[in-house]
Design a protein around this motif. Structure first.
Motif, PDB file in Angstrom:
ATOM      1  N   LYS A  91     -59.794  13.523 -40.638  1.00 42.56           N
ATOM      2  CA  LYS A  91     -58.587  14.346 -40.499  1.00 42.56           C
ATOM      3  C   LYS A  91     -58.518  14.982 -39.112  1.00 42.56           C
ATOM      4  CE  LYS A  91     -57.749  15.907 -45.234  1.00 42.56           C
ATOM      5  NZ  LYS A  91     -57.585  17.069 -46.108  1.00 42.56           N
TER       6      LYS A  91
ATOM      7  N   GLN B 108     -51.041   5.135 -32.290  1.00 39.02           N
ATOM      8  CA  GLN B 108     -52.336   5.091 -32.952  1.00 39.02           C
ATOM      9  C   GLN B 108     -52.264   4.178 -34.154  1.00 39.02           C
ATOM     10  OE1 GLN B 108     -51.676   8.590 -32.083  1.00 39.02           O
ATOM     11  NE2 GLN B 108     -49.832   8.528 -33.337  1.00 39.02           N
TER      12      GLN B 108
ATOM     13  N   MET C 274     -52.387   1.414 -49.676  1.00 34.89           N
ATOM     14  CA  MET C 274     -52.389   2.865 -49.834  1.00 34.89           C
ATOM     15  C   MET C 274     -51.402   3.250 -50.927  1.00 34.89           C
ATOM     16  SD  MET C 274     -54.608   3.612 -47.716  1.00 34.89           S
ATOM     17  CE  MET C 274     -54.507   5.354 -48.112  1.00 34.89           C
TER      18      MET C 274
ATOM     19  N   ALA D 280     -48.445  17.198 -34.978  1.00 37.51           N
ATOM     20  CA  ALA D 280     -49.751  16.856 -35.561  1.00 37.51           C
ATOM     21  C   ALA D 280     -50.450  18.108 -36.077  1.00 37.51           C
ATOM     22  CB  ALA D 280     -50.611  16.133 -34.529  1.00 37.51           C
TER      23      ALA D 280
ATOM     24  N   TYR E   4     -52.159  18.921 -39.677  1.00 43.19           N
ATOM     25  CA  TYR E   4     -53.597  19.162 -39.706  1.00 43.19           C
ATOM     26  C   TYR E   4     -53.921  20.572 -40.191  1.00 43.19           C
ATOM     27  CZ  TYR E   4     -58.421  19.462 -38.032  1.00 43.19           C
ATOM     28  OH  TYR E   4     -59.776  19.620 -37.939  1.00 43.19           O
TER      29      TYR E   4
ATOM     30  N   GLY F 172     -54.058  20.888 -43.741  1.00 40.18           N
ATOM     31  CA  GLY F 172     -55.039  20.076 -44.458  1.00 40.18           C
ATOM     32  C   GLY F 172     -54.615  18.647 -44.721  1.00 40.18           C
ATOM     33  N   GLY F 173     -53.569  18.189 -44.033  1.00 37.95           N
ATOM     34  CA  GLY F 173     -53.067  16.828 -44.288  1.00 37.95           C
ATOM     35  C   GLY F 173     -53.828  15.758 -43.525  1.00 37.95           C
ATOM     36  N   ASN F 174     -53.923  14.578 -44.111  1.00 39.77           N
ATOM     37  CA  ASN F 174     -54.565  13.442 -43.468  1.00 39.77           C
ATOM     38  C   ASN F 174     -53.494  12.443 -43.039  1.00 39.77           C
ATOM     39  OD1 ASN F 174     -56.613  11.782 -42.542  1.00 39.77           O
ATOM     40  ND2 ASN F 174     -56.752  10.670 -44.492  1.00 39.77           N
ATOM     41  N   ILE F 175     -53.239  12.359 -41.733  1.00 42.54           N
ATOM     42  CA  ILE F 175     -52.214  11.449 -41.219  1.00 42.54           C
ATOM     43  C   ILE F 175     -52.689  10.019 -41.374  1.00 42.54           C
ATOM     44  CG2 ILE F 175     -51.078  10.650 -39.105  1.00 42.54           C
ATOM     45  CD1 ILE F 175     -51.030  13.519 -38.122  1.00 42.54           C
ATOM     46  N   ILE F 176     -51.881   9.147 -42.001  1.00 42.16           N
ATOM     47  CA  ILE F 176     -52.278   7.744 -42.114  1.00 42.16           C
ATOM     48  C   ILE F 176     -51.420   6.843 -41.228  1.00 42.16           C
ATOM     49  CG2 ILE F 176     -53.208   8.034 -44.439  1.00 42.16           C
ATOM     50  CD1 ILE F 176     -50.657   6.594 -45.424  1.00 42.16           C
ATOM     51  N   HIS F 177     -50.336   7.365 -40.738  1.00 41.60           N
ATOM     52  CA  HIS F 177     -49.538   6.599 -39.780  1.00 41.60           C
ATOM     53  C   HIS F 177     -48.778   7.563 -38.898  1.00 41.60           C
ATOM     54  CE1 HIS F 177     -45.958   4.328 -38.326  1.00 41.60           C
ATOM     55  NE2 HIS F 177     -46.875   3.430 -38.086  1.00 41.60           N
ATOM     56  N   ALA F 178     -48.901   7.381 -37.591  1.00 42.88           N
ATOM     57  CA  ALA F 178     -48.089   8.183 -36.684  1.00 42.88           C
ATOM     58  C   ALA F 178     -47.688   7.283 -35.537  1.00 42.88           C
ATOM     59  CB  ALA F 178     -48.866   9.388 -36.168  1.00 42.88           C
ATOM     60  N   ASP F 179     -46.444   7.331 -35.191  1.00 43.97           N
ATOM     61  CA  ASP F 179     -45.958   6.496 -34.103  1.00 43.97           C
ATOM     62  C   ASP F 179     -44.868   7.299 -33.418  1.00 43.97           C
ATOM     63  OD1 ASP F 179     -45.513   4.387 -32.420  1.00 43.97           O
ATOM     64  OD2 ASP F 179     -44.908   2.972 -33.978  1.00 43.97           O
TER      65      ASP F 179
ATOM     66  N   GLY G 275     -54.578  16.834 -51.093  1.00 46.10           N
ATOM     67  CA  GLY G 275     -55.333  17.672 -50.164  1.00 46.10           C
ATOM     68  C   GLY G 275     -54.441  18.442 -49.201  1.00 46.10           C
TER      69      GLY G 275
END
Lengths: 284, 284, 284, 284
Positions: free
Chosen positions: A16, A38, B1, B23, B27, B30-37, B57
């Motif tokens: 994270k 990314q 996913m 971002a 963050y 508590g978030g989990n980024i799985i795609h960022a563009d 989460g």
């Protein structure tokens, strides 16, 4: 965007907050991000990113950036490279007897499609010396036989050092480099005249013809110790028919080879290719 | 996913620190980024981004996210949409007499390539009712004449409301919608059977044949008040030759239309298409 | 062109006068050629041609044509086939658990893109029985184990005979046929989910992912005793990137498989494919 | 095949027996056909064919062939051209300031991909004179203004005559030729930097960018009096994305322009392009 930029290529175990951490590093130092991309490879558990920002207005001096970023990267077990856009890479083009890729690379360099210098051409044949002269590029003819190969590779390495070469481009060099050579100079891009993994090794067009395929291809890849097995940067294809003889495949293939190799070299020079395992992420 | 995610599509005037700000929002909660563009369109002075993160989460409850993000977005003059991956969009497919795109969309929905419901088919013809029955989808036959159009469009809007439709897909509907209709229901994707802007309007294959083109195409776009002028989501092409008569163009074109429309709908459903001006950024 | 036609596919050792001889045969009997195409493979020393003419106005009765042409062909050592366009070929589609190619073939047959009957589906799994019922096609579930294979193949051959099948289409059948079977029924088209000769055999998409290719493909070919080595009829490709996981390759590949298989079957049904050696001339 | 050949390109109203008649003409005079291809355009009622045969062993002397064939062609109302492969066509390349197509044509001519002479370059700018000198080609700088155009076109025509030019290739000439000029010298191939009929006229890449297309193209066509409306010989395309600015479109387009123009010129030089109406049959 012609103002100087810095680019980070980073890979690290996924967790994270990575996007935030890297972006904060730039932002807190006053940098303006102009490209960020990314990718998370969930099967490998890896986070991969490319970040490019303008150096103008960035508070850290160039010679400090590396150390400063290192203190963020190290706890993350990150691997990373830092590049500056105004440091022009120097390319050695290696050829045998065919001139189409060489001509093409020179033309693209001259027309500023490729931001690089090309101070050196190495060949195992004398045939293309004239082109080198025409464009004012040093040409070294280094013939290779099984017996002379170790010595000749030593000469080649010395030339790369002497000309301060950053990248070797095998533009239809048609010779296999030794593991030793590759270990000492690993930044090598090759163009293979087939749609890998089909037809690795010699005479791919003849074998494509014999197999009766309806499409042929070309593959640009980094060179590793396993012949034609290195990480692929770019591929493209063209349709053929029963009317196309081997000569036609070769002719059509030349157009592919030129374009595929040029695209790969350009992506590399712009620091858009991140190798991980035997794969590439291409942040195009 | 398959774990539920949230996705933000954001566009705002470019300035320093945007990547970091967005971002950090994820963050710090508590978030989990799985795609960022992201993409900066320098000619438009716009920063465009898509961020997707896991809801598991994430500390903010769903019904708060919008307000919380709004307090960041407003000072930046950002436009944005928020989507949750477990809220399944509902599609109405509109057709005339041709069944290839309809069949294809249904097959893809059934095989979970398209995460959506298709509860409704609307047609100006009765021909495809059988397909609707075969797959248990409601079919409404609403014939259109110049005179009845306003009334019929009112009926159509009512159906969209009744079936809680999120997206209309014109799968070879072959009718122009009124500006009024589009103003009231703007989420419409159309497949046009040409490589726009070549051959807008009627009979593109006949006109492509008459012009003697060597390649034909298909275009999926959002519908706007200007016929065939809306933001393009996806295009593709196929080669033709002098041997191809109009019928062959139509046949080859059908394969294009199916694939191009399906790709566009899938990209839209995954919230990967950001419209700005008359353009799209497709974060594929 | 819906009037009945006859088509000759001929291959013979190259010599002077072949075009004239074959054309004269048609013309002197009052036939109107509507398609003629030829190719000389100089490396093989072979002349290959496809000639199609209208039966209306042709002076030879159908049952005489073969003998009449034979007296021309024999002295030339020609191999040839004669087909009539109004004799509709009968296809058996063989499947395992995936439905996309099956659905596609049925849709194309129903919409008259493929001029054929599809009276029979054979599968080693029961999963797709519902589709067969939906379209009124006989479905025979014939599970295969190494032990039962000879017996089951005998059953399959019997079904082909019983349903008077002209062509077997392996639409993702995922089983290898025995040499024995192929010897007894050689008219079989397979779709392989890779760009052959890359990734023959099992799990091509997983292996393509592992190799990090930038393009994937599909190949339709006639089945011979060497697995995935038969004469190629058609291939096509689609671009992938580092963002595409194995699932994405499979999804993108399905669109390729459908289109490539359908094109190959159509070309075969129109008698446009001439096999010689391990190659095909495709008179498209 | 390097032995000299003759090629006939014929179009005539369709009727029975044409293939036989033309093939018999070759065969009865002892000719060995090495390529024959025909197409019937049923909508136009036209039969179109290309026949190539070896001159060695052909009983008619070259200077008789035309008259001999004429006596067959005339009763059929055929239009036809006769070419000999050992008569090397002479090309004038016309350019403005961009060098990529010029370089490419010269390289292909030097490497014998194009069997032609290039004795003359004409430009409305002086910029590319250096390239002409480098390769020993005459360079005539003929600036054009609206006022001087008639006079300058007279000069250009005189140069074409003086250098015995057979074909003019507009390799990004960026000037419109007058109807008068085209009437006097009609054998002109142009490369247009868009996928015609999309974006005819000026600045196609800017307009493609503004329209937000996802694919761009290039078109090689014969020049007629209607700007960008002449018969299309070849087209090709390349994918673009929202990340591509106008400069990227221009760069990607250059690769297209080079390849599409070169293919068209090669097809023309091999007498594979038959113009009828505003269309081409390309016997590739």
């Amino acid at each position: 965007m012609n103002r100087p930029t810095a680019t980070l290529l980073i890979s690290c175990p996924d967790q994270k907050g990575l996007v935030a951490k890297f972006a904060n590093f730039i932002y807190s130092n006053g940098g303006n991000i102009i490209h960020a991309d990314q990718h998370t490879d969930f099967s490998a558990g890896l986070f991969l990113t490319r970040i490019e920002w303008e150096l103008e207005g960035f508070n850290l001096p160039r010679d400090i950036i590396s150390a400063a970023f290192g203190s963020i990267a190290q706890p993350l077990n990150a691997q990373w490279q830092l590049h500056f856009s105004d440091q022009t890479p120097r390319i050695a083009v290696w050829v045998s007897r065919q001139d189409h890729c060489l001509f093409d690379l020179i033309w693209r360099q001259r027309s500023q499609e490729l931001r690089a210098e090309i101070p050196l051409i190495i060949s195992n044949h004398p045939h293309l010396q004239g082109i080198a002269e025409q464009f004012g590029i040093a040409y070294h003819h280094i013939p290779i036989t099984p017996d002379t190969k170790p010595d000749q590779e030593a000469k080649q390495l010395k030339l790369l050092q002497q000309y301060q070469i950053d990248l070797v481009v095998l533009a239809k060099y048609m010779q296999v480099l030794s593991s030793d050579f590759i270990a000492q100079f690993p930044r090598i891009i090759n163009i293979h005249h087939s749609f890998l993994p089909a037809f690795p090794g010699a005479n791919p067009y003849h074998r494509a013809y014999d197999r009766g395929v309806k499409i042929i291809g070309a593959t640009a890849h980094y060179v590793t110790q396993d012949l034609d097995e290195g990480p692929i940067i770019e591929q493209d294809v063209v349709r053929v028919s029963h009317r196309d003889q081997v000569d036609d495949l070769i002719r059509k293939g030349k157009d592919l080879e030129r374009v595929v190799l040029a695209r790969a070299v350009r992506l590399h020079l712009q620091n858009r290719v991140l190798v991980y395992g035997n794969r590439t992420a291409v942040f195009a």
